[in-house]
Design a protein around this motif. Structure first.
Motif, PDB file in Angstrom:
ATOM      1  N   ASN A 170       0.808  -1.224   0.000  1.00  0.00           N
ATOM      2  CA  ASN A 170       0.000   0.000   0.000  1.00  0.00           C
ATOM      3  C   ASN A 170       0.843   1.277   0.000  1.00  0.00           C
ATOM      4  O   ASN A 170       0.356   2.348   0.385  1.00  0.00           O
ATOM      5  N   SER A 171       2.081   1.172  -0.458  1.00  0.00           N
ATOM      6  CA  SER A 171       2.929   2.374  -0.500  1.00  0.00           C
ATOM      7  C   SER A 171       2.424   3.390  -1.518  1.00  0.00           C
ATOM      8  O   SER A 171       2.805   4.561  -1.456  1.00  0.00           O
ATOM      9  N   LEU A 172       1.564   2.974  -2.461  1.00  0.00           N
ATOM     10  CA  LEU A 172       0.979   3.944  -3.388  1.00  0.00           C
ATOM     11  C   LEU A 172       0.241   5.045  -2.632  1.00  0.00           C
ATOM     12  O   LEU A 172       0.180   6.189  -3.103  1.00  0.00           O
ATOM     13  N   GLN A 173      -0.311   4.706  -1.481  1.00  0.00           N
ATOM     14  CA  GLN A 173      -1.059   5.690  -0.701  1.00  0.00           C
ATOM     15  C   GLN A 173      -0.160   6.769  -0.100  1.00  0.00           C
ATOM     16  O   GLN A 173      -0.659   7.734   0.476  1.00  0.00           O
ATOM     17  N   ARG A 174       1.165   6.610  -0.231  1.00  0.00           N
ATOM     18  CA  ARG A 174       2.088   7.521   0.453  1.00  0.00           C
ATOM     19  C   ARG A 174       2.858   8.421  -0.507  1.00  0.00           C
ATOM     20  O   ARG A 174       3.836   9.051  -0.119  1.00  0.00           O
ATOM     21  N   VAL A 175       2.408   8.482  -1.758  1.00  0.00           N
ATOM     22  CA  VAL A 175       3.135   9.294  -2.739  1.00  0.00           C
ATOM     23  C   VAL A 175       3.165  10.765  -2.332  1.00  0.00           C
ATOM     24  O   VAL A 175       4.216  11.416  -2.355  1.00  0.00           O
TER      25      VAL A 175
ATOM     26  N   SER B 183      -8.407   1.984 -15.232  1.00  0.00           N
ATOM     27  CA  SER B 183      -9.742   1.437 -14.983  1.00  0.00           C
ATOM     28  C   SER B 183      -9.885   0.862 -13.583  1.00  0.00           C
ATOM     29  O   SER B 183     -11.001   0.737 -13.067  1.00  0.00           O
ATOM     30  N   LEU B 184      -8.756   0.521 -12.941  1.00  0.00           N
ATOM     31  CA  LEU B 184      -8.806  -0.050 -11.592  1.00  0.00           C
ATOM     32  C   LEU B 184      -8.888   1.016 -10.502  1.00  0.00           C
ATOM     33  O   LEU B 184      -9.017   0.687  -9.325  1.00  0.00           O
ATOM     34  N   GLY B 185      -8.788   2.278 -10.888  1.00  0.00           N
ATOM     35  CA  GLY B 185      -8.918   3.362  -9.919  1.00  0.00           C
ATOM     36  C   GLY B 185      -7.620   3.789  -9.270  1.00  0.00           C
ATOM     37  O   GLY B 185      -7.599   4.746  -8.485  1.00  0.00           O
ATOM     38  N   PHE B 186      -6.505   3.112  -9.597  1.00  0.00           N
ATOM     39  CA  PHE B 186      -5.228   3.462  -8.972  1.00  0.00           C
ATOM     40  C   PHE B 186      -4.783   4.864  -9.366  1.00  0.00           C
ATOM     41  O   PHE B 186      -4.210   5.597  -8.555  1.00  0.00           O
ATOM     42  N   VAL B 187      -5.042   5.235 -10.606  1.00  0.00           N
ATOM     43  CA  VAL B 187      -4.613   6.555 -11.074  1.00  0.00           C
ATOM     44  C   VAL B 187      -5.386   7.654 -10.347  1.00  0.00           C
ATOM     45  O   VAL B 187      -4.823   8.694 -10.000  1.00  0.00           O
ATOM     46  N   ASP B 188      -6.673   7.408 -10.098  1.00  0.00           N
ATOM     47  CA  ASP B 188      -7.470   8.392  -9.354  1.00  0.00           C
ATOM     48  C   ASP B 188      -6.888   8.625  -7.968  1.00  0.00           C
ATOM     49  O   ASP B 188      -6.856   9.762  -7.475  1.00  0.00           O
TER      50      ASP B 188
ATOM     51  N   THR C 293      11.424  12.568 -12.354  1.00  0.00           N
ATOM     52  CA  THR C 293      10.470  11.488 -12.614  1.00  0.00           C
ATOM     53  C   THR C 293      10.168  10.706 -11.344  1.00  0.00           C
ATOM     54  O   THR C 293      11.023  10.548 -10.467  1.00  0.00           O
ATOM     55  N   ILE C 294       8.922  10.218 -11.283  1.00  0.00           N
ATOM     56  CA  ILE C 294       8.501   9.225 -10.292  1.00  0.00           C
ATOM     57  C   ILE C 294       8.094   7.982 -11.072  1.00  0.00           C
ATOM     58  O   ILE C 294       7.323   8.084 -12.038  1.00  0.00           O
ATOM     59  N   LEU C 295       8.615   6.831 -10.701  1.00  0.00           N
ATOM     60  CA  LEU C 295       8.292   5.597 -11.395  1.00  0.00           C
ATOM     61  C   LEU C 295       7.619   4.609 -10.441  1.00  0.00           C
ATOM     62  O   LEU C 295       8.112   4.372  -9.339  1.00  0.00           O
ATOM     63  N   ILE C 296       6.487   4.071 -10.904  1.00  0.00           N
ATOM     64  CA  ILE C 296       5.683   3.155 -10.085  1.00  0.00           C
ATOM     65  C   ILE C 296       5.388   1.916 -10.920  1.00  0.00           C
ATOM     66  O   ILE C 296       4.480   1.925 -11.759  1.00  0.00           O
TER      67      ILE C 296
ATOM     68  N   LEU D 155       7.402   0.960  -4.778  1.00  0.00           N
ATOM     69  CA  LEU D 155       7.214  -0.469  -5.027  1.00  0.00           C
ATOM     70  C   LEU D 155       6.076  -0.975  -4.158  1.00  0.00           C
ATOM     71  O   LEU D 155       6.254  -1.244  -2.976  1.00  0.00           O
ATOM     72  N   ASP D 156       4.902  -1.095  -4.752  1.00  0.00           N
ATOM     73  CA  ASP D 156       3.717  -1.527  -4.021  1.00  0.00           C
ATOM     74  C   ASP D 156       3.235  -2.853  -4.605  1.00  0.00           C
ATOM     75  O   ASP D 156       2.670  -2.892  -5.705  1.00  0.00           O
ATOM     76  N   PRO D 157       3.453  -3.964  -3.905  1.00  0.00           N
ATOM     77  CA  PRO D 157       3.056  -5.268  -4.454  1.00  0.00           C
ATOM     78  C   PRO D 157       1.555  -5.391  -4.674  1.00  0.00           C
ATOM     79  O   PRO D 157       1.109  -6.212  -5.480  1.00  0.00           O
ATOM     80  N   MET D 158       0.762  -4.565  -3.987  1.00  0.00           N
ATOM     81  CA  MET D 158      -0.688  -4.640  -4.152  1.00  0.00           C
ATOM     82  C   MET D 158      -1.102  -4.275  -5.581  1.00  0.00           C
ATOM     83  O   MET D 158      -2.160  -4.699  -6.047  1.00  0.00           O
ATOM     84  N   LEU D 159      -0.258  -3.516  -6.264  1.00  0.00           N
ATOM     85  CA  LEU D 159      -0.563  -3.121  -7.643  1.00  0.00           C
ATOM     86  C   LEU D 159      -0.394  -4.280  -8.619  1.00  0.00           C
ATOM     87  O   LEU D 159      -0.848  -4.207  -9.759  1.00  0.00           O
ATOM     88  N   THR D 160       0.282  -5.337  -8.187  1.00  0.00           N
ATOM     89  CA  THR D 160       0.578  -6.455  -9.089  1.00  0.00           C
ATOM     90  C   THR D 160      -0.346  -7.653  -8.871  1.00  0.00           C
ATOM     91  O   THR D 160      -0.218  -8.657  -9.575  1.00  0.00           O
TER      92      THR D 160
END
Length: 388
Positions: free
Chosen positions: A18-23, A47-52, A136-139, A178-183
């Motif tokens: 869940n590190s995406l939540q900490r950007v 479409s999964l809402g991650f970008v939102d 750049t930020i890479l995810i 690096l958020d494993p939940m995205l994979t």
């Protein structure tokens, strides 16, 4: 092994579930004021809402974000230049790559195009970028390329039916998540292909002419993590533990290749992707055991060292026997992961082999890393093994 070596990677890496939540809270690590960002992503990620989620965090920090899903799965020079043209006048001060390797590579290229008076073609090669790009930020959302921590980016040249690399320290990102939940939602074929791509990065870096203590450390840990999780991630895609190991293993593989470089497997894979549109990870998987067999008399001791982190019992075996076990394990994985082993299924014919060998022979940046020199006849013989 090299006696002089160096290593450089991303400025900051934030990893964990869940590190995406900490950007948003880490934006200050970029070290510059950010007002407007371009997010490159894929329709499936959007479409999964991650970008939102990401756009919302940026907005909370006063950063306006535009989203582009125009990058192709295997981006060409024309595709990247088309996206760059669409950026004109937008005054972006941050580029975010949020997706698989193609998206991450494209983000790096677009970042340096924005600050260098150069075309993509001008930058093909090593150290041809003259000055830093936009931050750049890479995810990453796949566990395969390790592109988030490398100074490399790959583009397709359709007219030459080949993939070529751009290598520059100026393409290293400021920030990686690096958020494993995205994979977790990766389809099986992508899990297999990208996972084997990551393993190939590590093993090739370990047997590379430029291998060194830094690359060895990352390569062996990557081999250990991937070997213990790739089949589980394929069979049980919801296993967060397996996905986390794969994501870290992929990153370490990227660090290994940054320090040592890949070799003949990748060189021979580029024509397969450029001419026949074979996914990079699939091409690597098909070629890996055959190139290792070709190299065997030069790398048996190195493969023996790789056997233990692969979970192979080498007690009582000679180095050659242990090395053969490594190749057998790779072949077993390709079977378990259901990766095709016949180039004919992709439209490749025997008469295509000489031209493919000539194309591969041009990838000297990688062939020079291989522990054995390959003649055109050697390359043709390897391709023919996949057409028998």
């Amino acid at each position: 092994m090299q006696t002089l070596y160096r290593f450089q990677t991303a400025d900051h890496i934030v990893a964990g579930r869940n590190s995406l939540q900490r950007v948003g809270e880490h934006l200050h690590l970029i070290g510059a004021d950010v007002h407007k960002a371009l997010i490159l992503t894929q329709p499936s990620i959007q479409s999964l809402g991650f970008v939102d989620t990401l756009v919302g965090q940026l907005a909370d920090k006063g950063v306006q974000a535009d989203v582009s899903t125009s990058i192709l799965p295997e981006p060409t020079i024309g595709n990247i230049e088309q996206v760059f043209a669409a950026m004109e006048g937008a005054a972006y001060d941050l580029v975010i790559g949020f997706g698989g390797g193609s998206v991450l590579d494209s983000a790096k290229i677009l970042s340096v195009l924005s600050t260098n008076d150069s075309s993509v073609r001008d930058l093909l090669g090593t150290d041809l970028v003259k000055k830093p790009g936009l931050p750049t930020i890479l995810i990453p959302t796949t566990s395969g390329t390790g592109a988030e921590v490398t100074p490399n980016a790959i583009v397709t040249l359709p007219e030459e039916e080949l993939k070529i690399g751009i290598v520059s320290r100026y393409m290293l990102p400021k920030l990686v998540f690096l958020d494993p939940m995205l994979t977790l939602g990766l389809p099986k074929p992508i899990t297999a292909a990208t996972g084997m791509d990551a393993f190939t990065h590590s093993l090739e870096s370990f047997i590379s002419n430029k291998a060194n203590p830094i690359s060895d450390m990352f390569a062996l840990e990557s081999i250990r993590l991937i070997s213990s999780s790739i089949v589980e991630a394929y069979r049980n895609g919801a296993s967060v533990e397996a996905r986390e190991k794969m994501l870290l293993g992929s990153m370490y593989g990227g660090m290994a290749l940054t320090a040592a470089g890949t070799a003949a497997v990748h060189a021979l894979a580029y024509p397969l992707g450029g001419k026949f549109k074979i996914a990079h990870g699939v091409a690597n998987s098909m070629l890996l055991p055959h190139v290792m067999e070709f190299n065997m008399d030069a790398i048996a001791d190195r493969l023996q060292q790789a056997a233990e982190p692969m979970g192979i019992n080498t007690q009582g075996l000679t180095s050659s026997q242990a090395a053969s076990k490594v190749v057998e394990r790779i072949v077993e994985w390709t079977r378990l992961l259901e990766i095709p082993q016949d180039l004919r299924s992709f439209g490749v014919k025997l008469e295509d082999v000489p031209e493919m060998a000539v194309s591969a022979s041009k990838v000297t940046r990688l062939l020079n890393n291989n522990p054995k020199e390959l003649s055109l006849q050697d390359m043709e013989a390897i391709y023919r093994k996949l057409l028998s």
